[in-house]
Structures are given as structure tokens and as C-alpha cells.
Design a protein around this motif. Sequence first.
Motif, PDB file in Angstrom:
ATOM      1  N   VAL A 264       0.866  -1.178   0.000  1.00 23.80           N
ATOM      2  CA  VAL A 264       0.000   0.000   0.000  1.00 23.80           C
ATOM      3  C   VAL A 264       0.904   1.230   0.000  1.00 23.80           C
ATOM      4  O   VAL A 264       1.644   1.463   0.961  1.00 23.80           O
TER       5      VAL A 264
ATOM      6  N   ASP B 166      -8.385  -0.864   4.425  1.00 28.85           N
ATOM      7  CA  ASP B 166      -7.029  -1.261   4.034  1.00 28.85           C
ATOM      8  C   ASP B 166      -6.950  -2.765   3.780  1.00 28.85           C
ATOM      9  O   ASP B 166      -6.395  -3.213   2.767  1.00 28.85           O
ATOM     10  N   LYS B 167      -7.532  -3.568   4.669  1.00 30.53           N
ATOM     11  CA  LYS B 167      -7.460  -5.016   4.532  1.00 30.53           C
ATOM     12  C   LYS B 167      -8.227  -5.518   3.311  1.00 30.53           C
ATOM     13  O   LYS B 167      -7.721  -6.343   2.540  1.00 30.53           O
TER      14      LYS B 167
ATOM     15  N   VAL C 274      -9.650   0.572  -3.632  1.00 33.67           N
ATOM     16  CA  VAL C 274     -10.304   1.208  -2.482  1.00 33.67           C
ATOM     17  C   VAL C 274     -11.745   1.558  -2.835  1.00 33.67           C
ATOM     18  O   VAL C 274     -12.678   1.274  -2.071  1.00 33.67           O
TER      19      VAL C 274
ATOM     20  N   VAL D 258      -1.868  -1.967  -4.117  1.00 34.63           N
ATOM     21  CA  VAL D 258      -3.242  -1.458  -4.072  1.00 34.63           C
ATOM     22  C   VAL D 258      -3.327  -0.170  -4.877  1.00 34.63           C
ATOM     23  O   VAL D 258      -2.448   0.694  -4.784  1.00 34.63           O
TER      24      VAL D 258
ATOM     25  N   ARG E 257      -6.574  -4.569  -0.008  1.00 35.40           N
ATOM     26  CA  ARG E 257      -5.439  -5.436  -0.305  1.00 35.40           C
ATOM     27  C   ARG E 257      -5.908  -6.794  -0.834  1.00 35.40           C
ATOM     28  O   ARG E 257      -5.325  -7.348  -1.775  1.00 35.40           O
TER      29      ARG E 257
ATOM     30  N   SER F  29     -11.083   2.392   8.756  1.00 31.06           N
ATOM     31  CA  SER F  29      -9.842   2.566   7.988  1.00 31.06           C
ATOM     32  C   SER F  29      -9.039   1.267   7.952  1.00 31.06           C
ATOM     33  O   SER F  29      -8.479   0.898   6.914  1.00 31.06           O
ATOM     34  N   ILE F  30      -9.005   0.543   9.069  1.00 30.70           N
ATOM     35  CA  ILE F  30      -8.302  -0.746   9.104  1.00 30.70           C
ATOM     36  C   ILE F  30      -8.969  -1.726   8.145  1.00 30.70           C
ATOM     37  O   ILE F  30      -8.305  -2.424   7.363  1.00 30.70           O
TER      38      ILE F  30
ATOM     39  N   GLU G  86      -2.584   5.158   0.973  1.00 30.22           N
ATOM     40  CA  GLU G  86      -2.844   5.245   2.408  1.00 30.22           C
ATOM     41  C   GLU G  86      -3.451   6.603   2.760  1.00 30.22           C
ATOM     42  O   GLU G  86      -4.417   6.680   3.543  1.00 30.22           O
TER      43      GLU G  86
ATOM     44  N   ILE H 151      -7.106   6.619   1.717  1.00 30.56           N
ATOM     45  CA  ILE H 151      -7.980   5.932   2.680  1.00 30.56           C
ATOM     46  C   ILE H 151      -8.255   6.827   3.883  1.00 30.56           C
ATOM     47  O   ILE H 151      -9.403   6.961   4.337  1.00 30.56           O
TER      48      ILE H 151
END
Length: 326
Positions: A225, A267-268, A287, A282, A271, A263-264, A230, A233
Amino acid sequence: MSARDDVLLLKARMGESIVGQERMIERMLLGLLADGHLLVEGLPGLAKTRAIKSLAKNLDAKLSRIQFTPDLLPADITGSEVYFSEGGKGEFRFQQGPLFANLILADEVNRSPAKVQAALLEAMEERQITVGGTTHPLEPLFLVMATQNPVEQEGTYPLPEAQMDRFLMHLNVGYPETSAEAQIMQLARAEEVREPAGASATQQRQLLAQDIIFTARSEVHAVQVSQAVENYIVALVQATRTPAAVDQELAQWIQVGVSPRGSIGLDKVARAHAWLQARDFVTPEDVQAVVHEVFRHRLILSYEAHAARINADTVIDRLVEKVAVA
């Protein structure tokens, strides 16, 4: 074959028995790859139960289905201490409940009282159950798919917003396309024919081993990422908390923004989406592809939004439109 090829094969096999719900199948696999739980909302008969059953039939995993009802007790799903008497001696032994499986279908989760919902959500978060002072770990491969009926709400116990935040994604399942309706009828007609004695075609196939899912998760974890993605996001999450800085209508629509779990989770899942597309990095498109499912249940909308019949998806569409890609 690579882990990705195996997961794509799993997706194709699930698609053989589920017609017109390709997005739900993909989102289920994203939840499995991202090691999160799913809240699925849709009308009856839209293949929600069929989807997780299909996943269990093609994966070397145990499935438990729990029908949530108003008279359910926490011990009914977690298990309890049972007294056994043998040879003149008695002892309490822990009898495992249906949560001790790999795939859990929590059917109509909003029909059970708050205590039962809390027991389920605690097991989801902690990946363990404590009964009688003893902690019992759950299976390493553990996915909960909880369903809700969006129409019939009489006699239900809606999940509080703080508890809904525990789910990684919230899937909305709609009607299939017109072109798929005839295929659904043909599939149901074919399934009416009894299979000959012996193993079914699904049973004859080699089931996907759990180790492949763990390998896939390791590869998802290694997906890169960039700082720009980042920042994107973070900007999306921050826009839900201070919407006035982005758009005045958003400020009127949003009452409470997304928590750090959002946000966590974004991100997961982004990915996992990139990995499924055979990329080791990513992009902003990853996203944007999953932001609706991750944010949908974490936004609390204002009275003005409800009065104007503005739903969470409309708000997220505006967020994606107004927040610039870094």
C-alpha cells in the motif's frame, strides 16, 4: 496451482450453484481472505444461505447454521458445562456449541435478544469463548456470516451501531438480473433430479484445503500500500468525521462518521481485492471498489438524510466523488 488460482477455482465452483449473485460471492471471498466477518442484508430467497453452504461444500471446512430466535440463550450458541456421572463419580464437562465450527451462518441475527447477539460478537472479536472460568479457543479458520431481513422488523432486536462496527463488511443483496432468472429456474429444475447412490459431483471433487486460505492470507498481507493510497484511505475516513470541510450536503447527511475500524477494514479489504486481481499493490480503484461494503454499516445518518430518503450508499457515492485521490 498458486493460492490465487485455487481461490479463483473456488469462486467458479460457487458460481455453478449460485446464479445472478456474482458480487456477493466475490465479497464473501474477500471477507474470507481478509479474515473478517460479514453482515448480509437482503430479502428472503436471494441465495444468502445457499452461498455459505456452497462455500462449505467446496472448502474443507465445517459449517454450523444457527437460526436466531427470540427465545435463544447465549449458552445455546457458545456451549455450556454439562454434568456427567460415571462410576459413582461426577464431573462437569464442556459441551461445545455450534460456534465451534469454521463457517457460521447466523440466520436472522436481529431476531435474538441482546445477550445472544453480544455472545456472538464477543466470539467474533476475541476468537475464543470463556465458560466456567475456562477459555476455549475457536477454530483458526473462523468466518461468521450474519443475515438480516430488511423488510420485516416487528419483534426484532436491531443490532446497535457499536456492535455492527465489529463486522468487516455489510453486503446488500438485491434481486438478480432479468437474464439470470431463467437460469435460476433451470438450475432448480436440474436439482430436482435425484443423484444416483454414491458421492455427489461436489463430494468427488477435491476440497480446497484450509492451508491454501492461510497461504492466500499471507500473500494478501504482503500486498503493498503506497503512501498516496494510504493518504486516500485516511482522507475518505476523515471526510466522514468532518464532512463540512468536503461538502455542505455531506455535513447535513452524516451524524457520526466512520471509526478507526473502518480505515483498518478498508485497508485489509482493498489489499484482498488487489490480490484477487493478480496485483501486489493497491490502487485507488481497489479502495473505491470495496468502500461501500466497508463504510455502509459504520455511518450514522442524520434525521435530514432519512427524511430525504438518502441512504448510506448515496452518501458514500458523494464521498468518492468529492474526496480527491492523493
